[in-house]
Write a protein that holds these residues in place. Sequence first.
Motif, PDB file in Angstrom:
ATOM      1  N   CYS A   1       0.854  -1.191   0.000  1.00  0.00           N
ATOM      2  CA  CYS A   1       0.000   0.000   0.000  1.00  0.00           C
ATOM      3  C   CYS A   1       0.890   1.242   0.000  1.00  0.00           C
ATOM      4  O   CYS A   1       1.908   1.272   0.700  1.00  0.00           O
ATOM      5  CB  CYS A   1      -0.886  -0.018   1.246  1.00  0.00           C
ATOM      6  SG  CYS A   1      -1.762   1.525   1.538  1.00  0.00           S
TER       7      CYS A   1
ATOM      8  N   LYS B   1       0.387   3.969   1.388  1.00  0.00           N
ATOM      9  CA  LYS B   1       0.240   4.712   2.643  1.00  0.00           C
ATOM     10  C   LYS B   1       0.729   3.946   3.880  1.00  0.00           C
ATOM     11  O   LYS B   1       0.940   4.537   4.918  1.00  0.00           O
ATOM     12  CB  LYS B   1      -1.234   5.088   2.868  1.00  0.00           C
ATOM     13  CG  LYS B   1      -1.812   5.956   1.797  1.00  0.00           C
ATOM     14  CD  LYS B   1      -1.307   7.370   1.952  1.00  0.00           C
ATOM     15  CE  LYS B   1      -1.950   8.286   0.931  1.00  0.00           C
ATOM     16  NZ  LYS B   1      -1.384   9.621   0.974  1.00  0.00           N
TER      17      LYS B   1
ATOM     18  N   ALA C   1      -8.401   0.052  -3.765  1.00  0.00           N
ATOM     19  CA  ALA C   1      -9.276   1.196  -3.523  1.00  0.00           C
ATOM     20  C   ALA C   1     -10.046   1.044  -2.210  1.00  0.00           C
ATOM     21  O   ALA C   1     -10.202   2.005  -1.450  1.00  0.00           O
ATOM     22  CB  ALA C   1     -10.247   1.377  -4.683  1.00  0.00           C
TER      23      ALA C   1
ATOM     24  N   LEU D   1      -7.610   1.551   0.757  1.00  0.00           N
ATOM     25  CA  LEU D   1      -7.306   2.970   0.950  1.00  0.00           C
ATOM     26  C   LEU D   1      -8.469   3.690   1.628  1.00  0.00           C
ATOM     27  O   LEU D   1      -8.263   4.560   2.474  1.00  0.00           O
ATOM     28  CB  LEU D   1      -6.965   3.636  -0.386  1.00  0.00           C
ATOM     29  CG  LEU D   1      -5.614   3.258  -0.987  1.00  0.00           C
ATOM     30  CD1 LEU D   1      -5.480   3.776  -2.414  1.00  0.00           C
ATOM     31  CD2 LEU D   1      -4.472   3.792  -0.119  1.00  0.00           C
ATOM     32  N   GLU D   2      -9.693   3.319   1.290  1.00  0.00           N
ATOM     33  CA  GLU D   2     -10.856   3.964   1.893  1.00  0.00           C
ATOM     34  C   GLU D   2     -11.032   3.544   3.358  1.00  0.00           C
ATOM     35  O   GLU D   2     -11.199   4.385   4.235  1.00  0.00           O
ATOM     36  CB  GLU D   2     -12.118   3.628   1.105  1.00  0.00           C
ATOM     37  CG  GLU D   2     -13.370   4.288   1.678  1.00  0.00           C
ATOM     38  CD  GLU D   2     -14.572   4.091   0.806  1.00  0.00           C
ATOM     39  OE1 GLU D   2     -14.901   5.027   0.069  1.00  0.00           O
ATOM     40  OE2 GLU D   2     -15.169   3.000   0.880  1.00  0.00           O
TER      41      GLU D   2
ATOM     42  N   HIS E   1      -7.355   4.292   5.335  1.00  0.00           N
ATOM     43  CA  HIS E   1      -6.703   5.595   5.265  1.00  0.00           C
ATOM     44  C   HIS E   1      -7.666   6.743   4.961  1.00  0.00           C
ATOM     45  O   HIS E   1      -7.229   7.882   4.819  1.00  0.00           O
ATOM     46  CB  HIS E   1      -5.590   5.563   4.213  1.00  0.00           C
ATOM     47  CG  HIS E   1      -4.604   4.459   4.436  1.00  0.00           C
ATOM     48  ND1 HIS E   1      -3.741   4.421   5.509  1.00  0.00           N
ATOM     49  CD2 HIS E   1      -4.375   3.320   3.739  1.00  0.00           C
ATOM     50  CE1 HIS E   1      -3.004   3.319   5.454  1.00  0.00           C
ATOM     51  NE2 HIS E   1      -3.377   2.629   4.391  1.00  0.00           N
ATOM     52  N   GLY E   2      -8.951   6.453   4.823  1.00  0.00           N
ATOM     53  CA  GLY E   2      -9.940   7.510   4.611  1.00  0.00           C
ATOM     54  C   GLY E   2      -9.942   8.124   3.216  1.00  0.00           C
ATOM     55  O   GLY E   2     -10.542   9.177   3.006  1.00  0.00           O
ATOM     56  N   ILE E   3      -9.268   7.488   2.278  1.00  0.00           N
ATOM     57  CA  ILE E   3      -9.253   7.989   0.897  1.00  0.00           C
ATOM     58  C   ILE E   3     -10.416   7.320   0.163  1.00  0.00           C
ATOM     59  O   ILE E   3     -10.415   6.107  -0.019  1.00  0.00           O
ATOM     60  CB  ILE E   3      -7.913   7.678   0.196  1.00  0.00           C
ATOM     61  CG1 ILE E   3      -6.765   8.336   0.962  1.00  0.00           C
ATOM     62  CG2 ILE E   3      -7.950   8.122  -1.263  1.00  0.00           C
ATOM     63  CD1 ILE E   3      -5.391   7.878   0.530  1.00  0.00           C
ATOM     64  N   PRO E   4     -11.430   8.083  -0.244  1.00  0.00           N
ATOM     65  CA  PRO E   4     -12.641   7.473  -0.815  1.00  0.00           C
ATOM     66  C   PRO E   4     -12.380   6.674  -2.092  1.00  0.00           C
ATOM     67  O   PRO E   4     -11.616   7.090  -2.955  1.00  0.00           O
ATOM     68  CB  PRO E   4     -13.555   8.661  -1.109  1.00  0.00           C
ATOM     69  CG  PRO E   4     -12.895   9.866  -0.550  1.00  0.00           C
ATOM     70  CD  PRO E   4     -11.476   9.533  -0.229  1.00  0.00           C
TER      71      PRO E   4
ATOM     72  N   LYS F   1     -19.616   1.407  -5.128  1.00  0.00           N
ATOM     73  CA  LYS F   1     -18.179   1.684  -5.165  1.00  0.00           C
ATOM     74  C   LYS F   1     -17.483   0.784  -6.180  1.00  0.00           C
ATOM     75  O   LYS F   1     -17.896  -0.350  -6.401  1.00  0.00           O
ATOM     76  CB  LYS F   1     -17.577   1.484  -3.785  1.00  0.00           C
ATOM     77  CG  LYS F   1     -18.134   2.472  -2.786  1.00  0.00           C
ATOM     78  CD  LYS F   1     -17.557   2.271  -1.423  1.00  0.00           C
ATOM     79  CE  LYS F   1     -18.214   3.274  -0.480  1.00  0.00           C
ATOM     80  NZ  LYS F   1     -17.682   3.189   0.847  1.00  0.00           N
TER      81      LYS F   1
END
Length: 192
Positions: A53, A55, A66, A69-70, A73-76, A86
């Motif tokens: 990843c 992050k 995807a 990450l959401e 890490h809060g990345i939509p 989604k």
Amino acid sequence: MGEYRLSDRGVYYTITQNRYKCNDCDRSFASQPLVSQHYRFVHLKKRPRERKCPKCDEKIPGYLRAFHLENKHGIPAPSCGACGKKFRYPSHVLQHQKKVHMGERNCLCNVCNKTFFDKLSLRLHMATHSTEKKFGCKVCGRCFRWENNLKDHVKIHVGDKRFVCKVCEKAFVQKSTLKQHTVRNHPGVDVF
């Protein structure tokens, strides 16, 4: 129109009627990369490569990137503004919106003038205009027009009887056969 090799495992697919058929399970695919991916994942049990990843240090397969990450890490993740569904890639959102929300249908059936979103849907539809039964049972030779019908039929030979009568506990391969049995032998009893 021939067979191709994959390293030391030998022949793993055959090209027939512009389709790539897996020789291990008879599933067919529209392209060589798809049959190769199927063969690697299903028959060789080689799952998608996991990557680190961007992050954190967690390794994840690409198709879950995807969502990871959401969730972590809060990345939509790319999502449809109309229904909230989604997706893995933003391009999939656009494809979904064209197909589901805009009703885009550019592929025309020359036989019945029905329209479809893509060539795959049209190709699947074309089988409804044919009487050809190209899916044959290797055990008894019975042929079917649809691959799913063959898969259901094969359950007879392997003894996969998952539909059980609530009254007498007799088991059946197909739901329709259980329903038929219940109507004949236990009238008035709810099948399911």
